[in-house]
Design an enzyme around this catalytic site. Structure first.
Site, PDB file in Angstrom:
ATOM      1  N   HIS A 397      52.785  54.278  31.376  1.00 29.31           N
ATOM      2  CA  HIS A 397      51.616  53.584  30.815  1.00 29.31           C
ATOM      3  C   HIS A 397      51.150  54.148  29.490  1.00 29.31           C
ATOM      4  O   HIS A 397      50.006  53.940  29.098  1.00 29.31           O
ATOM      5  CB  HIS A 397      50.433  53.659  31.777  1.00 29.31           C
ATOM      6  CG  HIS A 397      50.630  52.914  33.049  1.00 29.31           C
ATOM      7  ND1 HIS A 397      50.176  51.626  33.234  1.00 29.31           N
ATOM      8  CD2 HIS A 397      51.238  53.278  34.189  1.00 29.31           C
ATOM      9  CE1 HIS A 397      50.489  51.231  34.455  1.00 29.31           C
ATOM     10  NE2 HIS A 397      51.138  52.212  35.057  1.00 29.31           N
ATOM     11  N   LYS A 588      36.274  49.641  25.941  1.00 33.34           N
ATOM     12  CA  LYS A 588      37.463  50.389  26.346  1.00 33.34           C
ATOM     13  C   LYS A 588      37.121  51.864  26.304  1.00 33.34           C
ATOM     14  O   LYS A 588      36.062  52.237  25.770  1.00 33.34           O
ATOM     15  CB  LYS A 588      38.649  50.107  25.413  1.00 33.34           C
ATOM     16  CG  LYS A 588      38.288  50.259  23.919  1.00 33.34           C
ATOM     17  CD  LYS A 588      39.402  49.781  22.998  1.00 33.34           C
ATOM     18  CE  LYS A 588      39.487  48.286  22.829  1.00 33.34           C
ATOM     19  NZ  LYS A 588      40.605  47.647  23.503  1.00 33.34           N
ATOM     20  N   ARG A 589      37.989  52.740  26.829  1.00 30.25           N
ATOM     21  CA  ARG A 589      37.713  54.156  26.711  1.00 30.25           C
ATOM     22  C   ARG A 589      37.616  54.557  25.244  1.00 30.25           C
ATOM     23  O   ARG A 589      38.220  53.930  24.370  1.00 30.25           O
ATOM     24  CB  ARG A 589      38.824  54.964  27.416  1.00 30.25           C
ATOM     25  CG  ARG A 589      38.703  54.954  28.925  1.00 30.25           C
ATOM     26  CD  ARG A 589      37.447  55.629  29.419  1.00 30.25           C
ATOM     27  NE  ARG A 589      37.513  57.061  29.244  1.00 30.25           N
ATOM     28  CZ  ARG A 589      37.673  57.935  30.240  1.00 30.25           C
ATOM     29  NH1 ARG A 589      37.740  57.517  31.493  1.00 30.25           N
ATOM     30  NH2 ARG A 589      37.726  59.227  30.007  1.00 30.25           N
ATOM     31  N   LYS A 594      42.411  54.287  19.714  1.00 31.27           N
ATOM     32  CA  LYS A 594      41.850  52.939  19.864  1.00 31.27           C
ATOM     33  C   LYS A 594      40.974  52.555  18.667  1.00 31.27           C
ATOM     34  O   LYS A 594      40.658  51.405  18.460  1.00 31.27           O
ATOM     35  CB  LYS A 594      41.047  52.853  21.158  1.00 31.27           C
ATOM     36  CG  LYS A 594      41.914  53.014  22.422  1.00 31.27           C
ATOM     37  CD  LYS A 594      41.074  52.959  23.687  1.00 31.27           C
ATOM     38  CE  LYS A 594      41.848  53.270  24.957  1.00 31.27           C
ATOM     39  NZ  LYS A 594      42.617  52.120  25.470  1.00 31.27           N
ATOM     40  N   THR A 698      44.554  45.637  28.645  1.00 32.24           N
ATOM     41  CA  THR A 698      44.339  44.550  29.609  1.00 32.24           C
ATOM     42  C   THR A 698      42.989  43.895  29.348  1.00 32.24           C
ATOM     43  O   THR A 698      42.797  42.724  29.668  1.00 32.24           O
ATOM     44  CB  THR A 698      44.405  45.054  31.065  1.00 32.24           C
ATOM     45  OG1 THR A 698      43.652  46.265  31.164  1.00 32.24           O
ATOM     46  CG2 THR A 698      45.836  45.320  31.483  1.00 32.24           C
ATOM     47  N   LYS A 702      41.691  39.839  29.400  1.00 29.28           N
ATOM     48  CA  LYS A 702      40.474  39.329  30.048  1.00 29.28           C
ATOM     49  C   LYS A 702      39.608  38.581  29.042  1.00 29.28           C
ATOM     50  O   LYS A 702      39.056  37.511  29.342  1.00 29.28           O
ATOM     51  CB  LYS A 702      39.674  40.489  30.662  1.00 29.28           C
ATOM     52  CG  LYS A 702      40.401  41.185  31.807  1.00 29.28           C
ATOM     53  CD  LYS A 702      39.810  42.555  32.145  1.00 29.28           C
ATOM     54  CE  LYS A 702      40.815  43.362  32.966  1.00 29.28           C
ATOM     55  NZ  LYS A 702      40.480  44.801  33.035  1.00 29.28           N
TER      56      LYS A 702
HETATM   57  C1  26W Z   1      45.126  63.045  32.392  1.00 29.66           C
HETATM   58  C2  26W Z   1      46.381  62.391  32.665  1.00 29.66           C
HETATM   59  C3  26W Z   1      46.375  60.952  32.395  1.00 29.66           C
HETATM   60  C4  26W Z   1      47.254  60.471  31.482  1.00 29.66           C
HETATM   61  C5  26W Z   1      47.330  59.140  31.268  1.00 29.66           C
HETATM   62  C6  26W Z   1      45.542  60.099  33.090  1.00 29.66           C
HETATM   63  C7  26W Z   1      45.618  58.766  32.872  1.00 29.66           C
HETATM   64  C8  26W Z   1      46.518  58.275  31.958  1.00 29.66           C
HETATM   65  C9  26W Z   1      46.680  56.792  31.789  1.00 29.66           C
HETATM   66  C10 26W Z   1      48.100  56.512  31.376  1.00 29.66           C
HETATM   67  C11 26W Z   1      45.739  56.174  30.878  1.00 29.66           C
HETATM   68  C12 26W Z   1      45.740  54.677  30.982  1.00 29.66           C
HETATM   69  O1  26W Z   1      44.906  54.132  31.641  1.00 29.66           O
HETATM   70  N1  26W Z   1      46.683  54.001  30.281  1.00 29.66           N
HETATM   71  C13 26W Z   1      46.552  52.588  30.063  1.00 29.66           C
HETATM   72  O2  26W Z   1      47.261  51.847  31.039  1.00 29.66           O
HETATM   73  C14 26W Z   1      46.990  50.465  30.911  1.00 29.66           C
HETATM   74  C15 26W Z   1      47.659  49.753  32.052  1.00 29.66           C
HETATM   75  O3  26W Z   1      49.029  49.738  31.881  1.00 29.66           O
HETATM   76  C16 26W Z   1      47.422  49.939  29.555  1.00 29.66           C
HETATM   77  O4  26W Z   1      47.038  48.603  29.464  1.00 29.66           O
HETATM   78  C17 26W Z   1      46.799  50.754  28.439  1.00 29.66           C
HETATM   79  O5  26W Z   1      47.324  50.367  27.201  1.00 29.66           O
HETATM   80  C18 26W Z   1      47.052  52.228  28.668  1.00 29.66           C
HETATM   81  O6  26W Z   1      46.366  53.013  27.710  1.00 29.66           O
END
Ligand code: 26W
Length: 853
Positions: A397, A588-589, A594, A698, A702
């Site tokens: 992701h 978004k975060r 971003k 995502t 939406k």
């Molecule tokens: C702390 C470790 C960690 C690393 C990455 C925790 C969480 C993450 C995730 C990968 C962050 C995340 O939410 N990624 C997002 O995933 C979405 C679903 O596929 C995508 O639409 C986003 O672009 C992506 O940033």
């Protein structure tokens, strides 16, 4: 942590040992009562029946009469009532799935960002109207009770919300799925602003009761940690490894219903909560140290205490690894022990389950399955590997290198010594294959090793996942291509067929039907209601983009949604939204890639031009910018950016020149609940990440589905959104990924943009002057100097292009007929982004299974 050896023989006296035998299901003798063999019947769908059921729940569950009940009592009773309607279907789903021995999707995810449950459950059971009327007859208001629910925020952002959309779609498509995860006692923090700065509060989502969960302590699973391994030769002359753990905890399963939409299927989400084991306590209680024993309990329970709020940089924290192994060990054990027949031959495991690894967080499941098969089921290594590699698939992701998890071998070896041994062996055998495929290319073998040597020795979890998985996928076309070409090029060269793409999707139930009932009714009036489970049918709306009557109604829907949002934000945050503005939404975060800072530069620039007299306010398109964003608590630049947004907002909103023309709103604590209110009201969707950085996005889907036009870069799923809606109905700006790579290679100098762009310079200078920080010229150094000197995500390079695209937005918005047409076409052409379609793609390309009907 107390270092204790695995206690032996510490059992409770027989008469005090509760029955936790989960292998023997059902009554001891054959039931004779006719009702005992069928699931309980469903309550009636009449308003009277509903009221009776509701009052019964209020009296028996809450122990109050209607006249003495609190809103919370009423909400809990309503939740129980709706659960009763789902119960028979849930039980029946379990029976049907077991009987059919159907292949199950085991979705392994450390995060599920579910959103409120009540509205969704009412929708799935078609009880909305009945409940609303019934409650009215009781003098109650459904909306008030719905607002009482605290959403389970058991995820950070996109990845967690995606998991929630996927399990919704699988249930709706009649596909057996168990979602596995962690029942964090505290989910994502509650964000508040104090003088404009983010302050985090604990998320006490369980405090007022949690009616949607079903704990099953009798089905708890023991999870071991620490200790060492021993080699021993058995009577058969075979050498075996024994893991002698040092401590253990219990995983208590909590089941949640995952109802399909109007189809009678109810799948299960099983989240694990950590508890101290009896043996664990007794050992210490016996040593006489009562206080230490109670502390040990707290230690065990810490494992599922809190969701880590980092969403991109893994911190290498020991507790996080404990969490990952904890839920994965529980989940694998649970499926083998409770979902399969007792005499099931585990060689056939891939016929019954396919585990989807949601990013690298659950990848420790790979050595865990190997360990189970080899150490506990006596498989030979090759046999175990054959089963394992057919059980797992991996979704990546991210593209940010710092987001790829690497666990120090020191830590892994200390916490999971047997798993580290297994990983080493998987790696060795894998590297043998690499050397065979590329003889003499030792550099390549070293590059591909799962073990990184720098900056410290660690296991690259993405490599382990890629080696073990049958399929590896990215989450949008561009992302999957970059994953192949840039993140894992050696692996895609070795196994080109292993890599695939599945573009993300979102559930139309929650994000259109539930969140936007007005638009849903308008659509259904025009094309019927089939779109809710077949979103591509939105295409049938295309002709309506030129229908004046439909367009007028579409505008009325948007206006009504804005009014709904205005009412909410006034009550929730004391924010006043002006009427009739273009609603420009960036939710978004908070992350540098971003580029909330780019949006901010746009706002500051408008403010600067009007207040300095370069631009007349009357030339501005009346616009309200709404931000929603949480920053990871340890991410300084992100938190400073939040502070800067709030400071700029205060100035903009107070400037008399801008009254009625520009407004900035930043409601705190953006979450799923707020998203459901904000997204339907939005006109413009900001998707402005640096190209090549946002895996998919995502929120972009939406917003488009709710009739917002996108201003965005050629990044993530924006690429596909633009292709589908058409260039005319999408405001593209900025460099594309190859241009970013080229500029990067050439050497990027943000200062040159500052020097050469007058408008950009004036905006940055205004921030630097201390104008937004009561004269303090250094308040925003971390943000502004960063942009000027490093600007890793090239906001300055894309500034002018962004400003030009915003001018096109204003031009289109001035022509309301043209804008509405574009908005309708956005809705009509984005049906592809349903998570139902995404699930169909996974079923065909990755899981190789079909729905049960
Ligand atoms: C702390 C470790 C960690 C690393 C990455 C925790 C969480 C993450 C995730 C990968 C962050 C995340 O939410 N990624 C997002 O995933 C979405 C679903 O596929 C995508 O639409 C986003 O672009 C992506 O940033």
């Amino acid at each position: 942590m107390p270092e204790i050896e695995q206690p032996v023989g510490t059992t409770l006296p027989a008469d005090e040992t509760p029955n936790t035998d989960t292998r023997s299901f059902g009554p001891a003798s054959t039931p004779t009562h006719p009702l005992a063999t069928a699931p309980v019947g469903m309550p009636s769908h009449s308003v009277d029946g509903f009221v009776r059921e509701f009052l019964h729940e209020l009296n028996t569950n809450q122990g109050v009469t209607l006249s003495r009940s609190s809103v919370n009592d009423q909400y809990l009773a309503l939740a129980s009532t709706v659960k009763n309607y789902l119960m028979a279907r849930w039980l029946e789903t379990g029976r049907k799935t077991r009987e059919a021995k159907a292949k199950t999707i085991g979705y392994l995810s450390a995060e599920y960002l579910l959103g409120r449950q009540l509205g969704n459950a009412l929708l799935a059971t078609d009880l909305n109207e009945v409940a609303s009327k019934g409650l009215e007859l009781c003098g109650l208001d459904l909306a008030t009770l719905r607002a009482q629910e605290v959403e389970p925020g058991l995820g950070n952002g996109g990845l967690g919300r995606l998991a929630a959309c996927f399990i919704d779609s699988l249930a709706t498509m009649d596909v057996p799925c168990i979602g596995y995860g962690i029942r964090y006692e505290y989910g994502i923090f509650r964000q508040t602003f104090v003088d404009g700065r983010q302050v985090e509060q604990p998320d006490t989502w369980l405090a007022l009761g949690s009616p949607w969960e079903f704990p099953h302590p009798e089905a708890s699973v023991q999870v071991n940690f620490g200790g060492h391994t021993e080699k021993a030769t058995g009577a058969d002359g075979k050498e075996r490894t024994r893991w002698v753990p040092a401590w253990n905890v219990l995983g208590v399963p909590y089941n949640y219903m995952v109802p399909g939409y109007l189809n009678g299927r109810v799948n299960t989400l099983r989240l694990w909560s950590a508890q101290a084991t009896k043996a664990f306590d007794l050992q210490i209680f016996n040593s006489g140290d009562y206080a230490q024993a109670v502390r040990a309990q707290t230690f065990a329970e810490n494992i599922s205490k809190v969701l880590y709020p980092e969403d991109s940089t893994p911190q290498g924290k020991e507790l996080r690894l404990q969490q990952q192994y904890f839920f994965v060990a529980c989940s694998l054990r649970d499926f083998i022990d409770n979902e399969l027949e007792e005499d099931f031959d585990l060689h056939n495991l891939p016929e019954r389950i396919t585990y989807q690894l949601n990013d690298t967080h659950p990848v420790i499941a790979v050595p865990e399955l190997m360990r189970l098969l080899i150490d506990e089921h006596d498989f030979a290594w090759d046999e175990a590997w054959e089963v394992t590699r057919h059980c797992f698939n991996y979704t990546c992701h991210t593209l940010l290198p710092e987001a790829l998890e690497v666990w120090p071998t020191e830590l892994l070896g200390r916490l999971l010594p047997r798993h580290l041994e297994i990983i080493y062996q998987i790696n060795e055998e894998f590297l043998d294959d690499v050397r065979e495929a590329f003889p003499g290319d030792e550099i390549r073998a070293r590059r591909m090793s799962m073990i990184a040597e720098h900056p410290e020795r660690g296991v690259r979890m993405a490599y382990l996942a890629t080696v073990a998985a049958s399929k590896v996928n990215g989450v949008a076309e561009l992302h999957s291509q970059l994953l192949r070409d840039k993140v894992l090029p050696d692996f895609s060269e070795l196994w080109p067929d292993k890599f695939t793409n599945v573009t993300n999707g979102v559930t139309p139930r929650r994000f259109v039907k539930l969140a936007n009932p007005r638009l849903s009714d308008l659509i259904s009036d025009a094309i019927g209601s089939g779109w809710v489970t077949d979103l591509e049918r939105l295409k049938e709306l295309e002709p309506y983009a030129d229908d004046p009557e439909f367009k007028e109604k579409f505008r009325e829907v948007k206006a009504a949604n804005k009014t709904r949002l205005t009412t909410l934000l006034k009550a929730r945050d004391g924010i006043e939204l002006p009427d009739g503005h273009l609603l420009d939404v960036m939710v978004k975060r908070l992350h540098e890639y971003k580029r909330q800072s780019l949006k901010l530069l746009h706002i500051v620039s408008l403010y600067e031009q009007v207040t300095s007299g370069k631009l007349s306010a009357s030339d501005l398109t009346p616009r309200t910018v709404v931000f929603g964003a949480k920053a990871a608590p340890g991410y300084k630049i992100a938190k400073d950016t939040i502070y800067l947004i709030n400071k700029v907002a205060a100035k903009v909103n107070a400037a008399p020149e801008l009254e009625g023309r520009l407004k900035v709103a930043f409601p705190a604590n953006y979450n799923v609940t707020l998203a459901e209110e904000l997204i339907p009201a939005a006109d413009l969707s900001e998707q402005i990440s640096l190209a090549g950085m946002e895996a998919s996005g995502t929120g972009n889907m939406k917003l488009a589905l709710n009739g917002a036009l996108t201003i965005g870069t050629d990044d993530g799923a924006n690429v596909e959104i633009r292709r589908l809606v058409g260039d005319k109905h999408f405001f593209l700006f900025g460099m594309n990924e190859p241009q970013v790579a080229e500029l990067s290679a050439k050497g990027y100098d943000p200062g040159s943009y500052y020097q050469s762009n007058e408008q950009l310079r004036s905006a940055l200078d205004l921030i630097l002057s201390g104008h937004f920080s009561d004269g303090d010229q250094h308040q925003f150094d971390s943000v502004v100097f960063n942009l000027l000197n490093e600007d890793r995500f090239m906001a300055l390079a894309d500034f002018q292009s962004y400003i030009d695209a915003q001018a096109k937005v204003e031009e289109r918005y001035a022509d309301q007929e043209a804008w509405t047409r574009s908005a309708i076409l956005n809705v009509a052409r984005t049906g592809y982004f349903s998570s139902d379609r995404a699930m169909r793609d996974y079923l065909q390309r990755i899981w190789h299974t079909t729905p049960m009907i």
